[in-house]
Scaffold this motif. Structure first.
Motif, mmCIF file in Angstrom:
data_model
loop_
_atom_site.group_PDB
_atom_site.id
_atom_site.type_symbol
_atom_site.label_atom_id
_atom_site.label_comp_id
_atom_site.label_asym_id
_atom_site.label_seq_id
_atom_site.Cartn_x
_atom_site.Cartn_y
_atom_site.Cartn_z
ATOM 1 N N LEU A 83 34.803 14.103 50.744
ATOM 2 C CA LEU A 83 35.933 14.495 50.227
ATOM 3 C C LEU A 83 36.455 13.200 49.349
ATOM 4 O O LEU A 83 36.056 12.208 49.545
ATOM 5 N N PRO A 84 37.413 13.570 48.402
ATOM 6 C CA PRO A 84 37.701 12.414 47.606
ATOM 7 C C PRO A 84 38.966 11.727 48.631
ATOM 8 O O PRO A 84 39.859 12.474 48.920
ATOM 9 N N ILE A 85 38.619 10.305 48.477
ATOM 10 C CA ILE A 85 39.563 9.776 49.491
ATOM 11 C C ILE A 85 40.647 9.213 48.687
ATOM 12 O O ILE A 85 40.975 8.206 48.252
ATOM 13 N N ASP A 86 41.769 10.182 48.180
ATOM 14 C CA ASP A 86 42.823 9.977 47.476
ATOM 15 C C ASP A 86 44.034 9.985 48.288
ATOM 16 O O ASP A 86 43.952 9.966 49.564
ATOM 17 N N ALA A 87 45.397 9.911 47.934
ATOM 18 C CA ALA A 87 46.354 9.703 48.730
ATOM 19 C C ALA A 87 46.744 10.974 49.552
ATOM 20 O O ALA A 87 47.009 10.869 50.906
ATOM 21 N N GLY A 88 46.330 12.224 49.098
ATOM 22 C CA GLY A 88 46.410 13.052 50.087
ATOM 23 C C GLY A 88 45.574 13.352 51.107
ATOM 24 O O GLY A 88 46.030 13.509 52.129
ATOM 25 N N VAL A 89 44.506 13.058 50.928
ATOM 26 C CA VAL A 89 43.390 13.127 51.974
ATOM 27 C C VAL A 89 43.805 11.762 53.093
ATOM 28 O O VAL A 89 43.443 11.961 54.169
ATOM 29 N N ALA A 90 44.048 10.534 52.460
ATOM 30 C CA ALA A 90 44.374 9.666 53.409
ATOM 31 C C ALA A 90 45.419 9.985 54.376
ATOM 32 O O ALA A 90 45.505 9.614 55.385
ATOM 33 N N ARG A 91 46.353 10.650 53.646
ATOM 34 C CA ARG A 91 47.755 11.114 54.411
ATOM 35 C C ARG A 91 47.226 12.250 55.722
ATOM 36 O O ARG A 91 47.585 12.202 56.577
ATOM 37 N N ARG A 92 46.427 13.062 55.197
ATOM 38 C CA ARG A 92 45.840 14.203 56.013
ATOM 39 C C ARG A 92 45.144 13.420 56.978
ATOM 40 O O ARG A 92 45.342 13.876 58.500
ATOM 41 N N ALA A 93 44.289 12.532 56.882
ATOM 42 C CA ALA A 93 43.642 11.915 58.101
ATOM 43 C C ALA A 93 44.332 11.139 58.953
ATOM 44 O O ALA A 93 44.275 11.379 60.103
ATOM 45 N N ARG A 94 45.565 10.471 58.560
ATOM 46 C CA ARG A 94 46.186 9.832 59.230
ATOM 47 C C ARG A 94 47.230 10.803 60.318
ATOM 48 O O ARG A 94 47.590 10.507 61.240
ATOM 49 N N ALA A 95 47.754 11.924 59.561
ATOM 50 C CA ALA A 95 48.530 12.874 60.239
ATOM 51 C C ALA A 95 47.416 13.810 61.374
ATOM 52 O O ALA A 95 48.250 13.770 62.428
ATOM 53 N N SER A 96 46.176 13.896 60.947
ATOM 54 C CA SER A 96 45.337 14.722 62.080
ATOM 55 C C SER A 96 45.293 13.725 63.249
ATOM 56 O O SER A 96 45.385 14.113 64.335
ATOM 57 N N VAL A 97 45.103 12.414 63.121
ATOM 58 C CA VAL A 97 44.892 11.628 64.244
ATOM 59 C C VAL A 97 46.328 11.384 65.006
ATOM 60 O O VAL A 97 46.386 11.725 66.112
ATOM 61 N N GLY A 98 47.228 11.503 64.264
ATOM 62 C CA GLY A 98 48.545 11.265 64.923
ATOM 63 C C GLY A 98 48.773 12.716 65.886
ATOM 64 O O GLY A 98 49.346 12.569 66.763
ATOM 65 N N GLY A 99 48.560 13.849 65.259
ATOM 66 C CA GLY A 99 48.326 15.145 65.936
ATOM 67 C C GLY A 99 47.769 15.106 67.127
ATOM 68 O O GLY A 99 48.212 15.746 68.190
ATOM 69 N N THR A 100 46.282 14.741 67.025
ATOM 70 C CA THR A 100 45.625 14.916 68.218
ATOM 71 C C THR A 100 45.945 13.840 69.353
ATOM 72 O O THR A 100 46.273 14.464 70.599
ATOM 73 N N LEU A 101 46.807 12.807 68.925
ATOM 74 C CA LEU A 101 47.016 11.623 70.124
ATOM 75 C C LEU A 101 48.562 12.278 70.827
ATOM 76 O O LEU A 101 48.830 12.236 71.909
ATOM 77 N N LEU A 102 49.321 13.100 69.731
ATOM 78 C CA LEU A 102 50.467 13.526 70.329
ATOM 79 C C LEU A 102 50.201 14.769 71.384
ATOM 80 O O LEU A 102 50.821 14.944 72.428
ATOM 81 N N ALA A 103 49.121 15.544 70.648
ATOM 82 C CA ALA A 103 48.815 16.704 71.702
ATOM 83 C C ALA A 103 48.362 16.289 73.039
ATOM 84 O O ALA A 103 48.372 16.930 74.021
ATOM 85 N N ALA A 104 47.467 15.078 72.898
ATOM 86 C CA ALA A 104 46.994 14.609 74.173
ATOM 87 C C ALA A 104 48.095 14.091 75.088
ATOM 88 O O ALA A 104 47.982 14.318 76.204
ATOM 89 N N ARG A 105 49.310 13.485 74.555
ATOM 90 C CA ARG A 105 50.444 13.269 75.526
ATOM 91 C C ARG A 105 50.897 14.540 75.907
ATOM 92 O O ARG A 105 51.301 14.521 77.248
ATOM 93 N N LEU A 106 51.112 15.517 75.264
ATOM 94 C CA LEU A 106 51.647 16.818 75.752
ATOM 95 C C LEU A 106 50.913 17.293 76.852
ATOM 96 O O LEU A 106 51.254 18.174 77.736
ATOM 97 N N ALA A 107 49.606 17.252 76.593
ATOM 98 C CA ALA A 107 48.842 17.970 77.612
ATOM 99 C C ALA A 107 48.847 17.236 78.959
ATOM 100 O O ALA A 107 48.832 17.840 79.928
ATOM 101 N N LEU A 108 49.081 15.855 78.968
ATOM 102 C CA LEU A 108 49.166 15.227 80.362
ATOM 103 C C LEU A 108 50.566 15.716 80.922
ATOM 104 O O LEU A 108 50.742 15.535 82.035
ATOM 105 N N GLU A 109 51.644 15.941 80.206
ATOM 106 C CA GLU A 109 52.750 16.381 80.527
ATOM 107 C C GLU A 109 52.796 17.927 81.165
ATOM 108 O O GLU A 109 53.283 18.353 81.835
ATOM 109 N N HIS A 110 52.328 18.633 80.120
ATOM 110 C CA HIS A 110 52.350 20.220 80.394
ATOM 111 C C HIS A 110 50.931 20.869 80.784
ATOM 112 O O HIS A 110 51.172 22.058 81.359
ATOM 113 N N GLY A 111 49.955 19.993 81.014
ATOM 114 C CA GLY A 111 48.666 20.576 81.358
ATOM 115 C C GLY A 111 47.734 21.087 80.170
ATOM 116 O O GLY A 111 46.483 21.030 80.338
ATOM 117 N N PHE A 112 48.310 21.775 79.390
ATOM 118 C CA PHE A 112 47.315 21.937 78.180
ATOM 119 C C PHE A 112 48.081 22.066 76.817
ATOM 120 O O PHE A 112 49.426 21.876 76.900
#
Length: 302
Positions: A83-112
């Motif tokens: 992938l071209p590591i430009d501003a959009g792809v870098a922003r996407r990568a950081r958002a994706s990690v943030g999304g998995t971390l938030l989803a993990a915290r929500l799973a601990l709270e809600h079960g899934f």
């Protein structure tokens, strides 16, 4: 009546790519539309914040993190990522990690819970690879473990490709355990050993594949007794996937996802799902396949 599992998503999960690029970026929007059409997000998606640099640097070398965030990745590394590591792809990568971390915290709270991106399991400590920039599951597992939110975690990686990057990052973490079922002859050529690897022959169909899943997933859940399961529900084992070598149908993928979710539910283990790989020309069809794991998590919630 229980609420549906929360689903994390962000429009930054999609980034512009050069015309005719082989990565199916359109599948992320297709997945969102599929989930909305199925009524799985009646209150809307939960929006994550971008991952903090400190969290990224727990899993990746600081120099590599800085190179991505400043779009100064070496050309050979960029080629390895695909992938071209430009501003959009870098922003996407950081958002994706943030999304998995938030989803993990929500799973601990809600079960899934789950995120409509993630599963970037080829990203290693010092480099990205195979369309993967940052390893979201490794970052999230390390963050939860370091802060004491979980003592043990299990990564169940059923993407068609071996989870070499996750294995690399978590190799010295005995409490963060990795299981990978993957096509033996597929990418990557050089496998990095998981805690348990299950190589699969080409052309494996639904029933045979599901028998192997049933042999290994419950056993690992019982052996590890994790506080959370990270489930990479890649749909690239599908018979029509452009980069897969297995032969699952849509029904086979759905049966797989229902089984993994049911095993976690039976043991009262929180589970967070990420979508992993899925490749081809038809982004709408791929998006609908990715929606299967969210449908599986919603079963029994209403």
């Amino acid at each position: 009546m229980r609420a549906l599992p929360p689903i994390v998503s962000h429009h930054h999960y999609e980034a512009p790519l050069p015309e005719r690029h082989r990565f199916p970026m359109g599948k992320y929007g297709a997945l969102r539309r599929a989930l909305e059409a199925e009524g799985l997000v009646p209150d809307g998606f939960v929006r994550p914040e971008p991952a903090e640099v400190e969290a990224l640097e727990r899993a990746h070398e600081p120099a590599y993190v800085e190179a991505v965030l400043t779009q100064s990745v070496a050309k050979d590394v960029e080629r390895r990522i695909g992938l071209p590591i430009d501003a959009g792809v870098a922003r996407r990568a950081r958002a994706s990690v943030g999304g998995t971390l938030l989803a993990a915290r929500l799973a601990l709270e809600h079960g899934f819970s789950g995120s409509t991106a993630g599963g970037s399991h080829h990203a290693q400590r010092a480099t990205g690879a195979g369309f993967c920039v940052f390893n979201d599951v490794a970052v999230a597992a390390l963050a939860l473990h370091r802060e004491g939110a979980v003592r043990r975690a299990l990564v169940v990686d059923l993407d068609v490709h071996q989870g070499d990057g996750t294995a690399d990052i978590l190799t010295d973490e005995p409490d963060l355990v990795t299981l990978s079922l993957h096509a033996e002859k597929n990418y990557p050529v050089r496998k990095i050993p998981s805690d348990r690897d299950v190589p699969l022959p080409d052309g494996l169909e639904d029933d045979a594949y599901l028998g192997i899943v049933a042999e290994h997933v419950p056993d690992m859940m019982d052996r590890v007794a994790p506080d959370i399961v990270f489930y990479n529900a890649g749909v690239d084992p599908h018979v029509n996937d452009r980069l897969g070598r297995l032969a699952l149908t849509d029904e086979g993928l759905y049966r797989r996802d229902r089984f993994v979710v049911a095993q976690a539910r039976r043991r009262a283990i929180p589970l967070v799902a990420v979508i992993g790989g899925g490749y081809g020309e038809d982004a709408e069809a791929i998006g609908k396949r990715h929606a299967l794991v969210f449908r599986a998590m919603a079963e029994g919630s209403g």
